[in-house]
Design a protein around this motif. Structure first.
Motif, PDB file in Angstrom:
ATOM      1  N   ILE A 143       0.863  -1.169   0.000  1.00 38.86           N
ATOM      2  CA  ILE A 143       0.000   0.000   0.000  1.00 38.86           C
ATOM      3  C   ILE A 143       0.904   1.225   0.000  1.00 38.86           C
ATOM      4  CG2 ILE A 143      -0.172   0.108   2.517  1.00 38.86           C
ATOM      5  CD1 ILE A 143      -3.088   0.970   2.158  1.00 38.86           C
ATOM      6  N   ILE A 144       0.473   2.261  -0.690  1.00 36.21           N
ATOM      7  CA  ILE A 144       1.232   3.511  -0.724  1.00 36.21           C
ATOM      8  C   ILE A 144       0.396   4.581  -0.035  1.00 36.21           C
ATOM      9  CG2 ILE A 144       2.282   5.297  -2.173  1.00 36.21           C
ATOM     10  CD1 ILE A 144       2.672   3.127  -4.324  1.00 36.21           C
TER      11      ILE A 144
ATOM     12  N   LEU B 246       5.004  -1.233  13.560  1.00 34.25           N
ATOM     13  CA  LEU B 246       3.620  -1.688  13.612  1.00 34.25           C
ATOM     14  C   LEU B 246       3.511  -3.167  13.270  1.00 34.25           C
ATOM     15  CD1 LEU B 246       1.743   1.289  11.919  1.00 34.25           C
ATOM     16  CD2 LEU B 246       1.981   0.787  14.356  1.00 34.25           C
ATOM     17  N   GLU B 247       2.636  -3.842  13.979  1.00 33.31           N
ATOM     18  CA  GLU B 247       2.443  -5.272  13.771  1.00 33.31           C
ATOM     19  C   GLU B 247       1.962  -5.549  12.352  1.00 33.31           C
ATOM     20  OE1 GLU B 247      -0.242  -8.891  15.563  1.00 33.31           O
ATOM     21  OE2 GLU B 247       0.188  -7.165  16.825  1.00 33.31           O
ATOM     22  N   GLY B 248       2.571  -6.551  11.727  1.00 35.29           N
ATOM     23  CA  GLY B 248       2.178  -6.979  10.391  1.00 35.29           C
ATOM     24  C   GLY B 248       2.955  -6.316   9.271  1.00 35.29           C
ATOM     25  N   ILE B 249       3.621  -5.193   9.556  1.00 30.78           N
ATOM     26  CA  ILE B 249       4.369  -4.499   8.516  1.00 30.78           C
ATOM     27  C   ILE B 249       5.738  -5.153   8.355  1.00 30.78           C
ATOM     28  CG2 ILE B 249       5.492  -2.331   7.892  1.00 30.78           C
ATOM     29  CD1 ILE B 249       3.084  -0.868   8.970  1.00 30.78           C
ATOM     30  N   LYS B 250       6.051  -5.501   7.122  1.00 32.68           N
ATOM     31  CA  LYS B 250       7.312  -6.189   6.819  1.00 32.68           C
ATOM     32  C   LYS B 250       8.393  -5.237   6.341  1.00 32.68           C
ATOM     33  CE  LYS B 250       5.595 -10.003   8.021  1.00 32.68           C
ATOM     34  NZ  LYS B 250       5.929 -10.459   9.345  1.00 32.68           N
TER      35      LYS B 250
ATOM     36  N   ALA C 190       4.931   6.851   1.396  1.00 32.61           N
ATOM     37  CA  ALA C 190       5.607   5.685   1.970  1.00 32.61           C
ATOM     38  C   ALA C 190       4.961   4.441   1.385  1.00 32.61           C
ATOM     39  CB  ALA C 190       5.482   5.679   3.485  1.00 32.61           C
ATOM     40  N   THR C 191       5.792   3.542   0.889  1.00 32.90           N
ATOM     41  CA  THR C 191       5.310   2.258   0.396  1.00 32.90           C
ATOM     42  C   THR C 191       5.472   1.264   1.529  1.00 32.90           C
ATOM     43  OG1 THR C 191       5.984   2.804  -1.861  1.00 32.90           O
ATOM     44  CG2 THR C 191       5.597   0.470  -1.351  1.00 32.90           C
ATOM     45  N   ILE C 192       4.368   0.665   1.934  1.00 31.45           N
ATOM     46  CA  ILE C 192       4.361  -0.260   3.056  1.00 31.45           C
ATOM     47  C   ILE C 192       4.040  -1.652   2.551  1.00 31.45           C
ATOM     48  CG2 ILE C 192       3.250  -0.832   5.238  1.00 31.45           C
ATOM     49  CD1 ILE C 192       2.493   2.169   5.447  1.00 31.45           C
ATOM     50  N   SER C 193       4.918  -2.605   2.844  1.00 26.08           N
ATOM     51  CA  SER C 193       4.668  -4.013   2.539  1.00 26.08           C
ATOM     52  C   SER C 193       4.213  -4.689   3.815  1.00 26.08           C
ATOM     53  CB  SER C 193       5.930  -4.701   2.018  1.00 26.08           C
ATOM     54  OG  SER C 193       6.322  -4.128   0.793  1.00 26.08           O
ATOM     55  N   TYR C 194       3.167  -5.485   3.707  1.00 29.15           N
ATOM     56  CA  TYR C 194       2.629  -6.150   4.888  1.00 29.15           C
ATOM     57  C   TYR C 194       2.165  -7.546   4.527  1.00 29.15           C
ATOM     58  CZ  TYR C 194      -1.811  -4.524   2.889  1.00 29.15           C
ATOM     59  OH  TYR C 194      -2.857  -4.281   2.055  1.00 29.15           O
ATOM     60  N   LYS C 195       2.040  -8.395   5.550  1.00 32.35           N
ATOM     61  CA  LYS C 195       1.724  -9.794   5.311  1.00 32.35           C
ATOM     62  C   LYS C 195       0.236 -10.035   5.128  1.00 32.35           C
ATOM     63  CE  LYS C 195       2.370 -14.412   7.007  1.00 32.35           C
ATOM     64  NZ  LYS C 195       2.855 -15.287   8.024  1.00 32.35           N
ATOM     65  N   ASP C 196      -0.567  -9.694   6.103  1.00 31.84           N
ATOM     66  CA  ASP C 196      -1.988  -9.986   6.032  1.00 31.84           C
ATOM     67  C   ASP C 196      -2.784  -8.698   5.873  1.00 31.84           C
ATOM     68  OD1 ASP C 196      -1.765 -12.828   6.311  1.00 31.84           O
ATOM     69  OD2 ASP C 196      -1.346 -12.532   8.430  1.00 31.84           O
ATOM     70  N   ASN C 197      -3.189  -8.146   6.955  1.00 30.58           N
ATOM     71  CA  ASN C 197      -3.932  -6.882   6.930  1.00 30.58           C
ATOM     72  C   ASN C 197      -3.263  -5.886   7.852  1.00 30.58           C
ATOM     73  OD1 ASN C 197      -6.094  -7.713   5.214  1.00 30.58           O
ATOM     74  ND2 ASN C 197      -6.918  -8.893   6.922  1.00 30.58           N
ATOM     75  N   ILE C 198      -3.444  -4.617   7.526  1.00 33.61           N
ATOM     76  CA  ILE C 198      -2.987  -3.568   8.423  1.00 33.61           C
ATOM     77  C   ILE C 198      -4.162  -2.624   8.663  1.00 33.61           C
ATOM     78  CG2 ILE C 198      -0.544  -3.665   7.830  1.00 33.61           C
ATOM     79  CD1 ILE C 198      -0.963  -1.182   6.082  1.00 33.61           C
ATOM     80  N   ASP C 199      -4.122  -1.985   9.787  1.00 31.50           N
ATOM     81  CA  ASP C 199      -5.157  -1.022  10.151  1.00 31.50           C
ATOM     82  C   ASP C 199      -4.709   0.352   9.653  1.00 31.50           C
ATOM     83  OD1 ASP C 199      -6.959   0.689  11.320  1.00 31.50           O
ATOM     84  OD2 ASP C 199      -6.747  -0.151  13.339  1.00 31.50           O
ATOM     85  N   ILE C 200      -5.334   0.825   8.590  1.00 27.37           N
ATOM     86  CA  ILE C 200      -4.920   2.093   7.999  1.00 27.37           C
ATOM     87  C   ILE C 200      -5.144   3.253   8.973  1.00 27.37           C
ATOM     88  CG2 ILE C 200      -7.067   2.682   6.817  1.00 27.37           C
ATOM     89  CD1 ILE C 200      -3.494   2.997   5.401  1.00 27.37           C
ATOM     90  N   GLU C 201      -6.114   3.116   9.853  1.00 26.59           N
ATOM     91  CA  GLU C 201      -6.344   4.147  10.867  1.00 26.59           C
ATOM     92  C   GLU C 201      -5.157   4.214  11.835  1.00 26.59           C
ATOM     93  OE1 GLU C 201      -8.779   6.370  10.905  1.00 26.59           O
ATOM     94  OE2 GLU C 201      -9.583   5.493   9.072  1.00 26.59           O
TER      95      GLU C 201
ATOM     96  N   VAL D 131      -0.123   6.977  13.609  1.00 22.94           N
ATOM     97  CA  VAL D 131       1.328   7.004  13.819  1.00 22.94           C
ATOM     98  C   VAL D 131       1.945   8.173  13.052  1.00 22.94           C
ATOM     99  CG1 VAL D 131       3.479   5.763  13.307  1.00 22.94           C
ATOM    100  CG2 VAL D 131       1.579   4.571  14.399  1.00 22.94           C
ATOM    101  N   VAL D 132       1.532   8.357  11.812  1.00 30.11           N
ATOM    102  CA  VAL D 132       2.045   9.467  11.005  1.00 30.11           C
ATOM    103  C   VAL D 132       1.726  10.803  11.682  1.00 30.11           C
ATOM    104  CG1 VAL D 132       1.776  10.699   8.808  1.00 30.11           C
ATOM    105  CG2 VAL D 132       1.987   8.201   8.821  1.00 30.11           C
ATOM    106  N   GLU D 133       0.495  10.950  12.131  1.00 28.41           N
ATOM    107  CA  GLU D 133       0.073  12.193  12.781  1.00 28.41           C
ATOM    108  C   GLU D 133       0.811  12.406  14.103  1.00 28.41           C
ATOM    109  OE1 GLU D 133      -2.123  14.498  11.555  1.00 28.41           O
ATOM    110  OE2 GLU D 133      -2.604  13.382   9.729  1.00 28.41           O
ATOM    111  N   GLU D 134       1.029  11.334  14.859  1.00 31.69           N
ATOM    112  CA  GLU D 134       1.750  11.439  16.134  1.00 31.69           C
ATOM    113  C   GLU D 134       3.182  11.921  15.941  1.00 31.69           C
ATOM    114  OE1 GLU D 134       1.433   7.623  18.053  1.00 31.69           O
ATOM    115  OE2 GLU D 134      -0.720   7.876  18.374  1.00 31.69           O
ATOM    116  N   GLU D 135       3.760  11.602  14.794  1.00 35.71           N
ATOM    117  CA  GLU D 135       5.126  12.038  14.500  1.00 35.71           C
ATOM    118  C   GLU D 135       5.180  13.487  14.012  1.00 35.71           C
ATOM    119  OE1 GLU D 135       8.069  10.779  15.103  1.00 35.71           O
ATOM    120  OE2 GLU D 135       7.179   9.028  16.052  1.00 35.71           O
ATOM    121  N   GLY D 136       4.010  14.111  13.865  1.00 39.52           N
ATOM    122  CA  GLY D 136       3.970  15.511  13.488  1.00 39.52           C
ATOM    123  C   GLY D 136       3.773  15.770  12.011  1.00 39.52           C
TER     124      GLY D 136
END
Length: 73
Positions: free
Chosen positions: A6-7, A29-33, A44-55, A60-65
């Motif tokens: 997912i991008i 984050l759990e599940g992110i490879k 950011a291109t994120i590779s993950y195994k099963d499902n990720i919670d986009i929320e 996390v992005v917002e918490e980093e500012g």
């Protein structure tokens, strides 16, 4: 092993340090490879195994500012 990808678009990154902060936070984050942050394309291109919670990714992005713009289609 096949991973899904997912991008996500991120606004507010201005330097390599910003990109590293995003990478280091998302990779925990759990599940992110893998995470590849592109400063120029502001995503950011994120590779993950099963499902990720986009929320959760958004939070996390917002918490980093930075601003989570959305998912590229």
């Amino acid at each position: 092993m096949f991973h899904k990808k997912i991008i996500v678009k991120i606004d507010g990154m201005k330097c390599d340090h910003c990109a590293k902060r995003i990478h280091d936070s998302l990779i925990k984050l759990e599940g992110i490879k893998s995470v590849k942050v592109n400063l120029e394309d502001k995503n950011a291109t994120i590779s993950y195994k099963d499902n990720i919670d986009i929320e959760h990714v958004s939070a996390v992005v917002e918490e980093e500012g930075f601003h989570f713009v959305g998912v590229e289609s």
